[in-house]
Design a protein around this motif. Structure first.
Motif, PDB file in Angstrom:
ATOM      1  N   ARG A 198      48.891  41.759  32.068  1.00 42.24           N
ATOM      2  CA  ARG A 198      48.644  41.446  30.651  1.00 42.24           C
ATOM      3  C   ARG A 198      49.996  41.250  30.007  1.00 42.24           C
ATOM      4  O   ARG A 198      50.546  42.154  29.394  1.00 42.24           O
ATOM      5  CB  ARG A 198      47.882  42.586  29.982  1.00 42.24           C
ATOM      6  CG  ARG A 198      46.477  42.731  30.516  1.00 42.24           C
ATOM      7  CD  ARG A 198      45.706  43.720  29.687  1.00 42.24           C
ATOM      8  NE  ARG A 198      45.578  43.216  28.320  1.00 42.24           N
ATOM      9  CZ  ARG A 198      45.088  43.941  27.327  1.00 42.24           C
ATOM     10  NH1 ARG A 198      44.702  45.175  27.538  1.00 42.24           N
ATOM     11  NH2 ARG A 198      44.997  43.430  26.116  1.00 42.24           N
ATOM     12  N   GLY A 233      44.795  44.538  38.805  1.00 41.52           N
ATOM     13  CA  GLY A 233      45.397  45.655  38.085  1.00 41.52           C
ATOM     14  C   GLY A 233      44.553  46.906  38.138  1.00 41.52           C
ATOM     15  O   GLY A 233      45.032  47.997  37.872  1.00 41.52           O
ATOM     16  N   LYS A 257      47.622  35.990  24.345  1.00 41.44           N
ATOM     17  CA  LYS A 257      46.926  36.653  25.441  1.00 41.44           C
ATOM     18  C   LYS A 257      47.293  35.847  26.680  1.00 41.44           C
ATOM     19  O   LYS A 257      46.884  34.697  26.820  1.00 41.44           O
ATOM     20  CB  LYS A 257      45.421  36.595  25.206  1.00 41.44           C
ATOM     21  CG  LYS A 257      44.625  37.228  26.329  1.00 41.44           C
ATOM     22  CD  LYS A 257      43.155  37.231  25.959  1.00 41.44           C
ATOM     23  CE  LYS A 257      42.289  37.346  27.182  1.00 41.44           C
ATOM     24  NZ  LYS A 257      40.884  37.450  26.833  1.00 41.44           N
ATOM     25  N   GLN A 291      45.439  51.148  38.199  1.00 42.98           N
ATOM     26  CA  GLN A 291      44.946  51.981  37.108  1.00 42.98           C
ATOM     27  C   GLN A 291      43.925  52.997  37.587  1.00 42.98           C
ATOM     28  O   GLN A 291      44.012  54.179  37.270  1.00 42.98           O
ATOM     29  CB  GLN A 291      44.301  51.100  36.024  1.00 42.98           C
ATOM     30  CG  GLN A 291      45.226  50.062  35.438  1.00 42.98           C
ATOM     31  CD  GLN A 291      46.268  50.674  34.532  1.00 42.98           C
ATOM     32  OE1 GLN A 291      47.292  51.159  34.972  1.00 42.98           O
ATOM     33  NE2 GLN A 291      45.994  50.659  33.248  1.00 42.98           N
ATOM     34  N   VAL A 350      51.485  44.648  36.578  1.00 40.41           N
ATOM     35  CA  VAL A 350      50.474  45.113  37.518  1.00 40.41           C
ATOM     36  C   VAL A 350      49.094  44.702  37.021  1.00 40.41           C
ATOM     37  O   VAL A 350      48.286  44.157  37.750  1.00 40.41           O
ATOM     38  CB  VAL A 350      50.546  46.642  37.679  1.00 40.41           C
ATOM     39  CG1 VAL A 350      49.425  47.120  38.560  1.00 40.41           C
ATOM     40  CG2 VAL A 350      51.881  47.034  38.263  1.00 40.41           C
ATOM     41  N   VAL A 351      48.853  44.972  35.746  1.00 38.00           N
ATOM     42  CA  VAL A 351      47.572  44.588  35.184  1.00 38.00           C
ATOM     43  C   VAL A 351      47.608  43.119  34.775  1.00 38.00           C
ATOM     44  O   VAL A 351      46.599  42.511  34.473  1.00 38.00           O
ATOM     45  CB  VAL A 351      47.243  45.479  33.962  1.00 38.00           C
ATOM     46  CG1 VAL A 351      45.890  45.157  33.396  1.00 38.00           C
ATOM     47  CG2 VAL A 351      47.309  46.932  34.366  1.00 38.00           C
ATOM     48  N   LYS A 389      38.209  43.205  29.866  1.00 35.24           N
ATOM     49  CA  LYS A 389      38.248  42.476  28.590  1.00 35.24           C
ATOM     50  C   LYS A 389      39.426  41.528  28.574  1.00 35.24           C
ATOM     51  O   LYS A 389      39.332  40.379  28.153  1.00 35.24           O
ATOM     52  CB  LYS A 389      38.364  43.482  27.437  1.00 35.24           C
ATOM     53  CG  LYS A 389      37.890  42.941  26.112  1.00 35.24           C
ATOM     54  CD  LYS A 389      37.917  44.021  25.039  1.00 35.24           C
ATOM     55  CE  LYS A 389      39.343  44.461  24.748  1.00 35.24           C
ATOM     56  NZ  LYS A 389      39.419  45.389  23.606  1.00 35.24           N
ATOM     57  N   ALA A 390      40.567  42.020  29.048  1.00 35.13           N
ATOM     58  CA  ALA A 390      41.779  41.212  29.008  1.00 35.13           C
ATOM     59  C   ALA A 390      41.738  40.075  30.005  1.00 35.13           C
ATOM     60  O   ALA A 390      42.368  39.050  29.811  1.00 35.13           O
ATOM     61  CB  ALA A 390      42.987  42.090  29.285  1.00 35.13           C
ATOM     62  N   ALA A 391      40.955  40.260  31.057  1.00 35.50           N
ATOM     63  CA  ALA A 391      40.952  39.238  32.092  1.00 35.50           C
ATOM     64  C   ALA A 391      40.080  38.050  31.729  1.00 35.50           C
ATOM     65  O   ALA A 391      40.106  37.026  32.391  1.00 35.50           O
ATOM     66  CB  ALA A 391      40.475  39.834  33.419  1.00 35.50           C
ATOM     67  N   ASN A 392      39.311  38.183  30.663  1.00 37.87           N
ATOM     68  CA  ASN A 392      38.403  37.066  30.356  1.00 37.87           C
ATOM     69  C   ASN A 392      39.037  36.011  29.491  1.00 37.87           C
ATOM     70  O   ASN A 392      39.421  36.278  28.384  1.00 37.87           O
ATOM     71  CB  ASN A 392      37.149  37.615  29.684  1.00 37.87           C
ATOM     72  CG  ASN A 392      36.281  38.273  30.734  1.00 37.87           C
ATOM     73  OD1 ASN A 392      36.384  37.943  31.906  1.00 37.87           O
ATOM     74  ND2 ASN A 392      35.438  39.201  30.336  1.00 37.87           N
ATOM     75  N   LYS A 430      39.031  47.948  29.632  1.00 35.90           N
ATOM     76  CA  LYS A 430      40.196  47.323  29.025  1.00 35.90           C
ATOM     77  C   LYS A 430      40.689  46.144  29.857  1.00 35.90           C
ATOM     78  O   LYS A 430      40.984  45.070  29.341  1.00 35.90           O
ATOM     79  CB  LYS A 430      41.312  48.366  28.946  1.00 35.90           C
ATOM     80  CG  LYS A 430      41.955  48.444  27.608  1.00 35.90           C
ATOM     81  CD  LYS A 430      42.892  49.636  27.543  1.00 35.90           C
ATOM     82  CE  LYS A 430      43.625  49.589  26.285  1.00 35.90           C
ATOM     83  NZ  LYS A 430      44.652  49.106  25.820  1.00 35.90           N
ATOM     84  N   ILE A 431      40.762  46.364  31.157  1.00 34.14           N
ATOM     85  CA  ILE A 431      41.292  45.309  32.019  1.00 34.14           C
ATOM     86  C   ILE A 431      40.327  44.146  32.076  1.00 34.14           C
ATOM     87  O   ILE A 431      40.729  42.977  32.034  1.00 34.14           O
ATOM     88  CB  ILE A 431      41.540  45.848  33.438  1.00 34.14           C
ATOM     89  CG1 ILE A 431      42.588  46.954  33.391  1.00 34.14           C
ATOM     90  CG2 ILE A 431      42.000  44.733  34.354  1.00 34.14           C
ATOM     91  CD1 ILE A 431      42.855  47.573  34.731  1.00 34.14           C
TER      92      ILE A 431
END
Lengths: 421, 292, 275
Positions: free
Chosen positions: B259, A383, B40, A387, B256-257, A418-421, A415-416
């Protein structure tokens, strides 16, 4: 009229249920094996079709390939979610290894893996396990129109930022637009940018893995990477010499402009050659190395295998899928498919070089020991390409200055990550 | 007692089919998705991680891009709803009167609405860049040399132009249908009374077609707030994120990201927002509808 | 009625506006007759010659006849279903002026506000569970719930222009509520019905994302729009085929619209009221 409608409604409902039931039965009764594949790169549709026909002729197995582009990820995600995972699907390498970890088959022990170049395998190997099959080996850098350069009188190819600027000035003085920026495509910007950063990552940050790990855990921030200045300088240069509407140039504009000689330089990859030739069969093109500030020795091309084929580990036709990959790697047709039909570089050891000027230029530059950097930016979490590309686009459109752009990049990345973990 | 039950049964018989269809195609899937907004999840992992309200707090505290997208969407919606409905209504009235080639004109204005949005994006991209280049060479008018899609501020106008252009036809159909219900004898009577076209419109026609206005405004309001396709193919939200609508922001977040949980939370909020806006709009307009 | 000179001016202005309005489509038409390199060199120029090749190739590549049928089936089933469920519900909810009716009304039109992407994955799951995937028929059935909210809203509003006395008249004749509706009220809603047909037929015919999700994997079931999309890649847009494909997909829809246009005008309420 009304009675007719109500009758139609009932009839339709009846038909619908009958047909639905019938279709289900038919699907269950399918005889020989049909593999379900999902690919992107619709520009290769013809070559996909050709390969499908050849495989069917040789083995009787049908390959049903669905080819998408913009909606690829959302459709793949929705299919996986509804339990409809394709037997074979395409993804990027590096970061996508962890995105699809629950679904990718570990092919480390498959015999055909030994026939693949180790450099192509590094992007799909995680903790010693090979969980993807490298599809194409690609390169990107600055493509230049040889005829324009010759006409304008440029004999030495630029390697540094200053030399590139000098060349651009000369081209502009001759009345030709030096660059077609491609800034409208979100993916062209990161491609262009990271090439300018690549040598610094190796020299000053301990290599790609360390660099990315630092960004991921927050110990490293873009605003503290002083070499980002090189990136901005390069983007500024391209924009300055990129014509009156630099932010509206897309892939189409880039390829058609360089093909007709309207423009001298574009940042693109070997995949663009097909489209360039479609506009002008006789275009004479080559590669410039990507300037990294004024470090001539560090300037190189980006060379890696990113487009990856994955096999669904819980797919119904796992054996058939592996058999197909084996055929692709070892059969006569398979070995020739990428260099001969697709006209790009193949990851298979010992395969021919394709009949493509850019591929030849790639081989030549690598042969002359110009650095061939891996596409390390694919290691950033999924992602980030979009971005960060958007943030850089904002910079090029004059919306943010350098400091604000760096902050935005850090914010987006954090941000990305953090979310990927 | 029996009459009440049978009245209820009739009511049910008339409304259950629609209810069932809508449940299946929209409401049940949406509720399923709402569950994901508390997790999440990247859309692919086999097990989503439950995180409670964390997604929702993040939206309000730490997502400036989304706020920008909301602001952009609101501004676009404001202009779009007004322009689309005003122009569509005007055209409908004109095309209801004595105009040569009425049918052909109605078709012409409607056609952009049935062209696929991907195509519309590509075509207009061409027009704004290459097309305008050619026009500039022909006319030397500076307006063609501006960067209609490359400059954040100009892009606002470009996106608005294409969106309105594409959607007018849809509302034209609704308004034309609405105008047919205005009885001719009422119009004729008012003309005999000496009413001019303007007062005729405001005092007679407009009140009688309020149902169409309500529907059209409601639909254009919620459609504008959900705007995605045109932006996607025209600018992909760029340059940067200058033309990113909230729907595009949601799409990028989810797909894309990757999430997915966070993206779904955003879409729940978008839904509640649209619900709030349209609730007030419908209530306000419905009170002006006249029962025959 | 004498024609005022100002209507002539309006005529002319309207036509000029209309032609400008249609210019982008004109570009599609012009470009569908050009070769690939002609298009990439100059988009706005007229074609050198009227090539029919693009159409022939697009027609063949898209497997037009079969996909035409698929798209037609999905659209027809969708439209008929939407009208059936929406007319009934819209009418009943409009006539029933209780609080529950109002609440149900809101519940039924609320879906119009939900962005498709937020529930599309779950929808595919539901569709799969109900056996509605991979066939145009299944797609058509899924369209009912998607098209009903707006149609229902339209019927709900327009029913107000039909006097309540008519409802009672019809019932007095001893007919069942359904028959009363079908034979008396529904015909009076013709303008709305035709609009609903037009609006829904058009978006269903041109729909892309839902067919992509529901039908992907079974090429035989594809709709026209899906096939036309294949010409638009990220790295290579086959402009010549794409333009031809767009026109081939668009043509039936335009013809359909032109044919139905006149019916919107015909249905008149006042006549029925007098009788």
């Amino acid at each position: 009229m009304k009675r007719a409608i109500s009758f139609l409604v009932v009839l339709t409902l009846a038909c619908a249920s009958v047909f639905a039931a019938g279709a289900k039965e038919e699907a269950a009764e399918q005889k020989p094996v049909t593999l379900n594949l999902m690919f992107y790169s619709p520009e290769l549709q013809e070559q996909y079709n050709d390969m499908v026909a050849a495989y069917k002729a040789e083995t009787g197995v049908t390959l049903d390939i669905t080819v998408l582009q913009a909606d690829y990820r959302s459709v793949l995600t929705s299919k996986i979610n509804s339990g409809d995972i394709p037997d074979v699907f395409m993804t990027s390498a590096y970061a996508d290894n962890s995105t699809y970890k629950d679904y990718a088959y570990d092919m480390s022990n498959e015999p055909f893996v030994k026939q693949l170049q180790p450099s192509a395998l590094q992007g799909v190997t995680v903790a010693g396990k090979v969980i993807g099959y490298p599809f194409l080996v690609q390169s990107h850098s600055f493509i230049y129109n040889k005829k324009v350069f010759a006409d304008v009188g440029i004999t030495e190819l630029p390697k540094t930022l200053d030399q590139l600027e000098a060349a651009a000035k000369k081209i502009e003085a001759a009345g030709i637009q030096p660059f077609a920026t491609g800034f409208k495509e979100f993916w062209v910007l990161p491609q262009t940018a990271w090439q300018a950063l690549a040598p610094a990552v190796v020299k000053n940050y301990g290599g790609y893995a360390k660099f990315v790990a630092g960004l991921n855990d927050g110990s490293l921030k873009f605003k503290n990477v002083s070499e980002m200045a090189q990136v901005f300088d390069l983007l500024d240069l391209i924009k300055k010499y990129g014509g009156p509407k630099p932010n509206e140039s897309d892939f189409n504009d880039q390829t058609s402009s360089i093909a007709t000689g309207k423009v001298a330089i574009i940042h693109q990859g070997n995949w663009a050659e097909g489209t360039i030739r479609k506009t002008n069969e006789a275009a004479d093109i080559g590669y410039l190395v990507g300037p990294a500030g004024n470090d001539a020795a560090g300037a190189g091309i980006m060379f890696d295998s990113n487009q990856t084929i994955r096999v669904a580990k819980d797919g119904k036709n796992l054996k058939a899928a592996l058999a197909w990959l084996n055929w692709l790697t070892t059969s006569e047709y398979g070995k020739n498919w990428i260099p001969g039909k697709i006209k790009q570089m193949s990851p298979i050891i010992g395969s021919d070089a394709p009949d493509s000027q850019i591929a030849k230029a790639t081989a030549k530059l690598l042969g002359e020991k110009a650095p061939g950097y891996p596409w390390f930016y694919q290691m950033f979490p999924t992602g980030t390409e979009q971005q960060l590309g958007a943030v850089l686009q904002g910079y090029c459109a004059g919306q943010t200055d350098r400091a604000a752009t760096l902050d935005a990049m850090d914010a987006a990345y954090t941000k990305i990550a953090k979310a990927a973990n | 007692m029996k009459k009440k039950t049978s009245r209820f049964l009739v009511f049910a018989a008339f409304t259950v089919p629609a209810f069932a269809a809508i449940l299946v195609s929209v409401e049940v899937p949406f509720l399923m998705s709402v569950l994901y907004s508390f997790t999440k999840w990247n859309g692919l992992d086999r097990v989503p991680l439950f995180i409670g309200m964390a997604n929702y707090t993040e939206i309000f505290l730490d997502d400036p891009d989304m706020m920008r997208a909301l602001s952009f969407t609101f501004q676009q919606t404001f202009f779009r709803v007004i322009l689309t409905n005003a122009i569509a209504l005007l055209l409908a009235v004109l095309l209801d009167g004595e105009i040569r080639g009425k049918n052909a004109l109605r078709a012409i204005f409607y056609i952009p609405n049935i062209i696929s949005l991907i195509v519309i994006g590509y075509i207009w991209r061409f027009i704004f860049s290459k097309g305008f280049d050619s026009f500039y060479e022909m006319t030397k008018a500076p307006i063609f040399m501006l960067s209609w899609l490359g400059d954040g501020d100009m892009a606002f106008g470009s996106v608005l132009l294409v969106s309105v252009w594409q959607s007018i036809g849809f509302y034209l159909v609704i308004y034309i249908a609405g105008l047919q219900i205005v009885p001719r004898d009422v119009i004729e009577a008012s003309m005999i009374d000496g009413a001019g076209p303007h007062s005729r419109f405001y005092k007679i026609t407009l009140p009688l077609i309020m149902p169409s206005v309500t529907v059209a405004v409601f639909h254009s309001l919620s459609n504008s707030l959900k705007s995605f396709d045109v932006i996607f193919s025209l600018t992909n939200g760029g340059p940067g994120i200058a033309t990113t609508t909230i729907a595009l922001d949601i799409y990028k977040t989810a797909f894309v990201v990757s999430r997915f949980g966070y993206g779904t939370a955003k879409s729940v909020l978008l839904f509640l927002l649209i619900l709030a806006f349209t609730f007030f709009q419908v209530k306000m307009f419905k009170s002006r509808e006249i029962e025959a | 009625m004498k024609r005022h000179p100002s209507t002539l001016i309006i005529d002319v202005l309207l036509w000029i506006f209309a032609l400008l309005y249609l210019y982008p489509l004109l570009l599609v038409v012009i470009n569908s007759f050009k070769t690939f390199s002609e298009i990439t060199t100059n988009v706005v120029a007229l074609p050198k010659s009227l090539l029919m090749d693009n159409f022939r190739n697009a027609f063949r590549l898209m497997e037009y006849p079969r996909l035409f049928l698929n798209t037609l089936i999905a659209t027809a089933i969708g439209v008929v279903g939407v009208i059936a469920v929406s007319a009934l519900a819209g009418y009943k909810l409009s006539r029933t002026k209780t609080k529950y009716s109002w609440v149900l009304f809101i519940i039924l039109i609320a879906p119009m506000m939900i962005p498709f992407h937020s529930f599309m994955i779950a929808l595919v799951k539901v569709a799969k569970g109900m056996g509605l995937t991979r066939t145009p028929m299944g797609l058509g059935v899924l369209y009912w719930g998607l098209g009903a909210p707006l149609a229902l809203f339209m019927y709900h509003g327009f029913v107000k222009s039909i006097p309540m006395e008519l409802d009672d008249c019809a019932l007095i004749d001893g007919a069942s509520p359904f028959r009363a509706f079908a034979q008396v009220i529904f015909p009076l809603l013709q303008p709305v019905t035709v609009s609903v047909i037009v609006l829904n037929a058009m978006w269903m015919w041109n729909d892309f994302l839902l067919p992509l999700l529901i039908l992907s994997g079974s090429k035989k079931a594809y709709t026209l729009q899906l096939a036309a999309y294949n010409f638009f890649g990220q790295y290579k847009i086959e402009w010549n085929y794409a333009m031809a494909g767009v026109l081939l997909t668009l043509m039936p829809a335009v013809v359909f619209y032109l044919a139905l246009q006149q019916y919107i005008i015909k249905g008149m309420v006042s006549g029925a009221v007098k009788s």
